[in-house]
Write a protein that holds these residues in place. Structure first.
Motif, PDB file in Angstrom:
ATOM      1  N   GLU A 173      18.776  15.842 -27.951  1.00  0.00           N
ATOM      2  CA  GLU A 173      18.282  17.212 -27.788  1.00  0.00           C
ATOM      3  C   GLU A 173      18.440  17.666 -26.336  1.00  0.00           C
ATOM      4  N   THR A 223      18.278  20.974 -31.571  1.00  0.00           N
ATOM      5  CA  THR A 223      16.936  20.603 -32.004  1.00  0.00           C
ATOM      6  C   THR A 223      17.010  20.032 -33.416  1.00  0.00           C
ATOM      7  N   ARG A 224      16.004  19.235 -33.730  1.00  0.00           N
ATOM      8  CA  ARG A 224      15.975  18.620 -35.064  1.00  0.00           C
ATOM      9  C   ARG A 224      15.849  19.682 -36.162  1.00  0.00           C
ATOM     10  N   PHE A 277      15.410  11.763 -31.621  1.00  0.00           N
ATOM     11  CA  PHE A 277      16.282  12.888 -31.308  1.00  0.00           C
ATOM     12  C   PHE A 277      16.140  13.367 -29.862  1.00  0.00           C
ATOM     13  N   SER A 278      15.163  12.866 -29.134  1.00  0.00           N
ATOM     14  CA  SER A 278      14.833  13.440 -27.827  1.00  0.00           C
ATOM     15  C   SER A 278      16.013  13.421 -26.855  1.00  0.00           C
ATOM     16  N   THR A 311      25.279  18.671 -33.736  1.00  0.00           N
ATOM     17  CA  THR A 311      24.344  19.064 -34.790  1.00  0.00           C
ATOM     18  C   THR A 311      24.926  18.728 -36.153  1.00  0.00           C
TER      19      THR A 311
END
Length: 377
Positions: free
Chosen positions: A97, A103-104, A93-94, A27
Motif C-alpha cells: 500500500e 488500498t485493500r 498489505f501495508s 492492484t
C-alpha cells in the motif's frame, strides 16, 4: 499468475512505465492471487454449511450495494473479502500500500466487480475498472485459462487444450465512452470458440466424473444427517484453520455412514446414467421404482453450461468485445462476443448428465431383476 502478468503486459505494453499503470498492475495482480482465498474445504461443496453473511461482519465499504441489509448464506467470495478487509491477514498489505499507493479496498473492488471510487482506476481519462475485473472474473479470465491447461495436463486428457499464446497475442483494450473493456481481435474468435468448448468438455468429461459427483452427494447427506458435527465458523481467524484435512479429520472420527463412505472412498454402484431425454425417462422410472420399494439411492445431476458471462452487464461490467480492424484505417469496430460466434445460441440450453447410484448387493433378487428389466426396457 504468470498468465495474469502476460495478459496485463500485452494490453498495457506501451504504458508499463507509467506510475498509475504500475499501481493498477499491482492492484490487479493481488486481485488475481487473492480472489479465491476464501474457499472453504473441498471448494464449493461445503458452502451449504456456511453461516449467514451478516455473521461475518464485513466492513460496509466492502459489500456490494445489493447485499447491504440482505440476509443470505455466505459464500467463499464473502470470506475472501473478509480476509482482505478485516482479518489478521489484512496487515500484510501495508508495505505494498505504501509503495504503490493502492488500498485493500480497491483489491476487493476488483474481485466483487463493483467500486464506489472509479477515479482510482482512471488513467488519462480512461476508466480501466471493467477491463481489470474481466481479467479476474469473466469468460476469458486468467484463472480459467490457467486451470484448464493445468487440469488437462495433470489429468492426462486432451479436452482442456487450447492455443493460449494466440489468445493472449490477440487481446485488446476496447475504449467506449472513456470506459475500457476486454476485447479480442476478430481473427481470434475461432480460438475463443475452442477455449469455450475445451472448458465445456472438461466439465462434462472430467469435473463431472461420476465418482467425484457422487462423493459430493454423500457429503451433502452427511451434513444433512449429522448437522451438528461440522459447520463453517463465521470467525475469520477460526475459518482459516478449516482446510480439507480439517474436514477429513472430523469425518474420520464420525460414526456417520456417509462420512465413513467418503473417508474410505466408497460410493454406491452407478446403475444408470442419462445423457438425453429418452434415457432420462428410463432413469425416472427406475427412481420411481426404488422410491416405492424404499430402496436408498443417490441421484446425481451435473449441468454443463457453455457460458454464464457473455451477456451479463451486472454492476456495469460489459461483455467481452470483438475488435474488427478496418482495412486502410486506424478506426476499429467493436461488437459483443455473442455476435461473432454462434456457439452461445447452439449451447444456450444446459447439458445435463443424470446418474443413479445404489448398493446393488443389498437388494433382493426380485429388486435386482426389476431394476435390470427397467434398464434394458
Amino acid at each position: 499468475m504468470n498468465i495474469g502478468n502476460s495478459d496485463f503486459n500485452k494490453l498495457f505494453q506501451n504504458k508499463l512505465q507509467n506510475p498509475d499503470i504500475q499501481r493498477l498492475k499491482e492492484t490487479f495482480k493481488l486481485g488475481c492471487l487473492l480472489h479465491d482465498i476464501g474457499h472453504a474445504p473441498l471448494s464449493h461443496s461445503t458452502e451449504t454449511v456456511m453461516p449467514n453473511m451478516s455473521e461475518l461482519n464485513i466492513p460496509k465499504g466492502f459489500i456490494k450495494k445489493k447485499d447491504i441489509g440482505i440476509e443470505r448464506q455466505a459464500t467463499h467470495e464473502d470470506y475472501t473479502i473478509k480476509s482482505i478487509a478485516d482479518s489478521s491477514f489484512s496487515e500484510a498489505f501495508s508495505l505494498v500500500e505504501k509503495k504503490f499507493g493502492l488500498t485493500r479496498r480497491h483489491i476487493a473492488d476488483l474481485i466483487v466487480g463493483q467500486t464506489t471510487d472509479p477515479d482510482y482506476y482512471t488513467v488519462d481519462s480512461i476508466n480501466y475498472f471493467s477491463l481489470l475485473h474481466q481479467l479476474i472474473s469473466s469468460e476469458l479470465d486468467c484463472d480459467r485459462m490457467d486451470y484448464l491447461l493445468r487440469d488437462s495436463y495433470f489429468c492426462g486428457v486432451s479436452y482442456g487444450g487450447f492455443d493460449l499464446d494466440w489468445l493472449i497475442d490477440n487481446l485488446e483494450i476496447c475504449v467506449i465512452d472513456k470506459k475500457a473493456s476486454l476485447g479480442i481481435t476478430e481473427r481470434a474468435t475461432v480460438t475463443f470458440d475452442d477455449f469455450l468448448l475445451s472448458r465445456y468438455h472438461m466439465f462434462l468429461m472430467v469435473y463431472f466424473h461420476y465418482r467425484a459427483v457422487c462423493l459430493e452427494q454423500l457429503l451433502y447427506k452427511y451434513f444433512e444427517t449429522s448437522p451438528l458435527e461440522y459447520r463453517i465458523p463465521a470467525d475469520i481467524e477460526a475459518y482459516v484453520e478449516h482446510d480439507d484435512h480439517h474436514l477429513l479429520k472430523v469425518m474420520r472420527k464420525s460414526q456417520n455412514p456417509y462420512a465413513q463412505a467418503i473417508v474410505n472412498n466408497q460410493i454406491p454402484d452407478k446403475i444408470f446414467e442419462s445423457f438425453n431425454e429418452g434415457q432420462l425417462q428410463t432413469l425416472d422410472k427406475i427412481q420411481a421404482y426404488m422410491t416405492a420399494e424404499k430402496i436408498e439411492f443417490i441421484r446425481c445431476s451435473s449441468t454443463g453450461r457453455l457460458s454464464k458471462y457473455y451477456n451479463q452487464s451486472e454492476d456495469g461490467i460489459s461483455p467481452i468485445k470483438v475488435v474488427r480492424n478496418l482495412a486502410g484505417s486506424k478506426n476499429k469496430i467493436y461488437f459483443n462476443i455473442d455476435e461473432s460466434t454462434d456457439l452461445f445460441s447452439k449451447f444456450s440450453q444446459s447439458h445435463a448428465v443424470n446418474r443413479l447410484h445404489c448398493d446393488m448387493n443389498s437388494l433382493t433378487k426380485m429388486q435386482k431383476s426389476q431394476i435390470l428389466g427397467l434398464i434394458n426396457s
